[in-house]
Every structure is written in C-alpha cells, then in structure tokens.
Design a protein around this motif. Structure first.
Motif, PDB file in Angstrom:
ATOM      1  N   ARG A 144      44.961  16.063  53.841  1.00  0.00           N
ATOM      2  CA  ARG A 144      45.924  15.459  52.924  1.00  0.00           C
ATOM      3  C   ARG A 144      47.330  15.597  53.509  1.00  0.00           C
ATOM      4  N   HIS A 145      47.983  14.459  53.675  1.00  0.00           N
ATOM      5  CA  HIS A 145      49.380  14.437  54.113  1.00  0.00           C
ATOM      6  C   HIS A 145      50.225  14.947  52.956  1.00  0.00           C
ATOM      7  N   LYS A 146      51.387  15.437  53.262  1.00  0.00           N
ATOM      8  CA  LYS A 146      52.263  15.972  52.215  1.00  0.00           C
ATOM      9  C   LYS A 146      52.606  14.906  51.171  1.00  0.00           C
ATOM     10  N   ASP A 147      52.625  13.621  51.584  1.00  0.00           N
ATOM     11  CA  ASP A 147      52.940  12.552  50.629  1.00  0.00           C
ATOM     12  C   ASP A 147      51.740  12.169  49.751  1.00  0.00           C
ATOM     13  N   GLY A 148      50.589  12.850  49.931  1.00  0.00           N
ATOM     14  CA  GLY A 148      49.439  12.634  49.058  1.00  0.00           C
ATOM     15  C   GLY A 148      48.332  11.776  49.647  1.00  0.00           C
ATOM     16  N   ARG A 149      48.607  11.009  50.676  1.00  0.00           N
ATOM     17  CA  ARG A 149      47.556  10.164  51.266  1.00  0.00           C
ATOM     18  C   ARG A 149      46.644  11.014  52.146  1.00  0.00           C
ATOM     19  N   TRP A 150      45.432  10.514  52.350  1.00  0.00           N
ATOM     20  CA  TRP A 150      44.465  11.201  53.201  1.00  0.00           C
ATOM     21  C   TRP A 150      44.514  10.606  54.594  1.00  0.00           C
ATOM     22  N   LEU A 151      44.454  11.474  55.601  1.00  0.00           N
ATOM     23  CA  LEU A 151      44.554  11.055  56.996  1.00  0.00           C
ATOM     24  C   LEU A 151      43.294  11.496  57.734  1.00  0.00           C
ATOM     25  N   TRP A 152      42.586  10.530  58.331  1.00  0.00           N
ATOM     26  CA  TRP A 152      41.398  10.852  59.113  1.00  0.00           C
ATOM     27  C   TRP A 152      41.815  11.372  60.475  1.00  0.00           C
ATOM     28  N   THR A 153      41.145  12.422  60.922  1.00  0.00           N
ATOM     29  CA  THR A 153      41.489  13.055  62.201  1.00  0.00           C
ATOM     30  C   THR A 153      40.227  13.414  62.981  1.00  0.00           C
ATOM     31  N   HIS A 154      40.420  13.613  64.265  1.00  0.00           N
ATOM     32  CA  HIS A 154      39.380  14.187  65.118  1.00  0.00           C
ATOM     33  C   HIS A 154      39.833  15.611  65.396  1.00  0.00           C
ATOM     34  N   VAL A 155      38.960  16.583  65.121  1.00  0.00           N
ATOM     35  CA  VAL A 155      39.304  17.999  65.260  1.00  0.00           C
ATOM     36  C   VAL A 155      38.362  18.641  66.280  1.00  0.00           C
ATOM     37  N   ALA A 156      38.935  19.336  67.262  1.00  0.00           N
ATOM     38  CA  ALA A 156      38.149  20.117  68.229  1.00  0.00           C
ATOM     39  C   ALA A 156      38.522  21.579  68.025  1.00  0.00           C
ATOM     40  N   VAL A 157      37.520  22.409  67.764  1.00  0.00           N
ATOM     41  CA  VAL A 157      37.758  23.817  67.447  1.00  0.00           C
ATOM     42  C   VAL A 157      37.063  24.694  68.482  1.00  0.00           C
ATOM     43  N   SER A 212      42.854  20.487  53.804  1.00  0.00           N
ATOM     44  CA  SER A 212      41.622  19.690  53.824  1.00  0.00           C
ATOM     45  C   SER A 212      40.936  19.810  52.470  1.00  0.00           C
ATOM     46  N   LYS A 213      39.938  18.974  52.277  1.00  0.00           N
ATOM     47  CA  LYS A 213      39.163  19.063  51.042  1.00  0.00           C
ATOM     48  C   LYS A 213      38.412  20.385  51.043  1.00  0.00           C
ATOM     49  N   THR A 214      38.352  21.019  49.886  1.00  0.00           N
ATOM     50  CA  THR A 214      37.686  22.319  49.771  1.00  0.00           C
ATOM     51  C   THR A 214      36.240  22.240  50.246  1.00  0.00           C
ATOM     52  N   ASP A 215      35.537  21.160  49.885  1.00  0.00           N
ATOM     53  CA  ASP A 215      34.141  21.018  50.308  1.00  0.00           C
ATOM     54  C   ASP A 215      34.031  20.880  51.816  1.00  0.00           C
ATOM     55  N   ASP A 216      34.976  20.163  52.449  1.00  0.00           N
ATOM     56  CA  ASP A 216      34.952  20.032  53.908  1.00  0.00           C
ATOM     57  C   ASP A 216      35.086  21.400  54.567  1.00  0.00           C
ATOM     58  N   TRP A 217      35.984  22.218  54.019  1.00  0.00           N
ATOM     59  CA  TRP A 217      36.182  23.554  54.575  1.00  0.00           C
ATOM     60  C   TRP A 217      34.921  24.394  54.398  1.00  0.00           C
ATOM     61  N   LYS A 218      34.323  24.344  53.204  1.00  0.00           N
ATOM     62  CA  LYS A 218      33.098  25.112  52.956  1.00  0.00           C
ATOM     63  C   LYS A 218      31.953  24.632  53.851  1.00  0.00           C
ATOM     64  N   ASN A 219      31.876  23.316  54.080  1.00  0.00           N
ATOM     65  CA  ASN A 219      30.806  22.757  54.914  1.00  0.00           C
ATOM     66  C   ASN A 219      30.977  23.099  56.391  1.00  0.00           C
ATOM     67  N   TRP A 230      45.748  29.325  58.509  1.00  0.00           N
ATOM     68  CA  TRP A 230      46.499  28.768  59.628  1.00  0.00           C
ATOM     69  C   TRP A 230      47.741  29.629  59.862  1.00  0.00           C
ATOM     70  N   THR A 231      47.851  30.246  61.016  1.00  0.00           N
ATOM     71  CA  THR A 231      48.984  31.131  61.287  1.00  0.00           C
ATOM     72  C   THR A 231      50.013  30.508  62.214  1.00  0.00           C
ATOM     73  N   TYR A 232      49.625  29.462  62.964  1.00  0.00           N
ATOM     74  CA  TYR A 232      50.572  28.781  63.842  1.00  0.00           C
ATOM     75  C   TYR A 232      50.222  27.303  63.877  1.00  0.00           C
ATOM     76  N   THR A 233      51.214  26.454  63.752  1.00  0.00           N
ATOM     77  CA  THR A 233      51.046  25.011  63.930  1.00  0.00           C
ATOM     78  C   THR A 233      52.177  24.511  64.804  1.00  0.00           C
ATOM     79  N   ASN A 234      51.878  23.541  65.660  1.00  0.00           N
ATOM     80  CA  ASN A 234      52.937  22.997  66.514  1.00  0.00           C
ATOM     81  C   ASN A 234      53.648  21.849  65.807  1.00  0.00           C
ATOM     82  N   PHE A 235      54.699  21.357  66.450  1.00  0.00           N
ATOM     83  CA  PHE A 235      55.530  20.307  65.862  1.00  0.00           C
ATOM     84  C   PHE A 235      54.731  19.019  65.649  1.00  0.00           C
ATOM     85  N   ALA A 236      53.837  18.685  66.592  1.00  0.00           N
ATOM     86  CA  ALA A 236      53.056  17.448  66.463  1.00  0.00           C
ATOM     87  C   ALA A 236      52.208  17.462  65.196  1.00  0.00           C
TER      88      ALA A 236
END
Length: 180
Positions: A126-139, A96-103, A69-75
């Motif tokens: 994974r949020h910085k505080d350790g909890r997992w956050l579900w997201t919708h990702v469009a690439v 993200s989980k390593t397996d998710d990235w590999k998959n 990741w080379t750029y991330t916005n404030f949101a």
C-alpha cells in the motif's frame, strides 16, 4: 675474556638473547600494521555496502528476523511514499496486506533453516496515498560467521512501469488489428 663481557658489548650476547630483545617490538609493529589494514578493509567494505544500499535505483530494505523493517533506502521511500521512520514504526511486513505477510512465513522459515538462500515473489504494497502497488520482491538472509541468521535483505522493484508498458502494447496491438 671477562673484561669484555662486563662492558655490555652487544657482540658478546648470545644470538638467541639478542633476538629475544629485538624481535618482540618488531612483531608488535607488524601485528598492529595488520590490524590497521584489516580495520581499514572492513571500513571500506562497510562503506561500499552502505552506499550500494543507499544509492540503488530499486527499493532496498533490511528487516529484523521478526519482519520489522529497520532500514529502507531512498528508492523504496520514494516508491511507496513513506519516510524511513514511518517504515520502522510499521508492523512486521511493512505496508503489505496482513494475509500476504502471514503467507510468506513458510518461505521465511525455509530461509532461516538454510533450505533456500533466497526467494522471489510478486507482492502488493500500500502506497502512502492509499493505492496498491504491485512489486517484484527478492528476499535473502544474512548470516554471521557461525551461520546464525542476522537479518533479511530485500530488493523491491515496482511492476507499475512494466504493467503500463504491457497495457500500451495491448492497446497498440488492438489498434493494429483494427487498422488491418
């Protein structure tokens, strides 16, 4: 008349010679105006892109072809709790989980080959505080003028609010059923 031509009168020059002396400076001037206009349009387009990325209400990121990741916005920084520098120092796939990235490799390969121009997926980060956050990702992928891949662009939207709304709706239905 030989006496007229020795005085350097422009009227005596052949038309082609006259045009040959006058047209190059005009052509150069027109060319530089076009270059300035093109450069101005490019700056406006780049500014529009940067501002759209920076001020988007959903998480936006640009990643190298290796997944860094080379750029991330404030949101996105606010959503996951990391700074832009922390995201840049993470391994490919970010927090993200390593397996998710590999998959996700087969989908990324299809993007690179041009078989698809984008994909959507639900993924946990994974949020910085350790909890997992579900997201919708469009690439999607950005390519140069020759069609060679340059980098990935992703939009990441938290599903937390939607999940909370669904839980509240389910609880409301249960209360309504109990009441009836």
């Amino acid at each position: 008349d030989p006496t007229l031509s020795t005085h350097g009168n422009l009227l005596d020059l052949p038309v082609i010679a006259f045009l040959a002396t006058v047209m190059p400076p005009i052509a150069v001037g027109l060319g530089s105006d076009a270059r300035r206009a093109a450069a101005r349009n490019l700056r406006v387009s780049e500014r529009r892109f940067r501002e759209s990325m920076a001020h988007s209400p959903i998480g936006m990121l640009i990643a190298e072809l290796d997944g860094k990741w080379t750029y991330t916005n404030f949101a996105l920084q606010k959503m996951l709790g990391y700074s832009d520098a922390e995201f840049r120092s993470m391994p490919p796939g970010g927090p993200s989980k390593t397996d998710d990235w590999k998959n996700s490799k087969p989908r990324l390969d299809r993007l690179l080959s041009g078989e698809i121009d984008h994909y959507d997926i639900t993924r946990c980060f994974r949020h910085k505080d350790g909890r997992w956050l579900w997201t919708h990702v469009a690439v999607s992928i950005t390519r140069d003028d020759d069609g060679a891949p340059l980098y990935y662009i992703a939009q990441i939207e938290s599903l937390e609010a939607r999940q909370l709304a669904e839980q509240n709706l389910a609880a409301e239905r249960e209360r309504l059923t109990t009441t009836l």
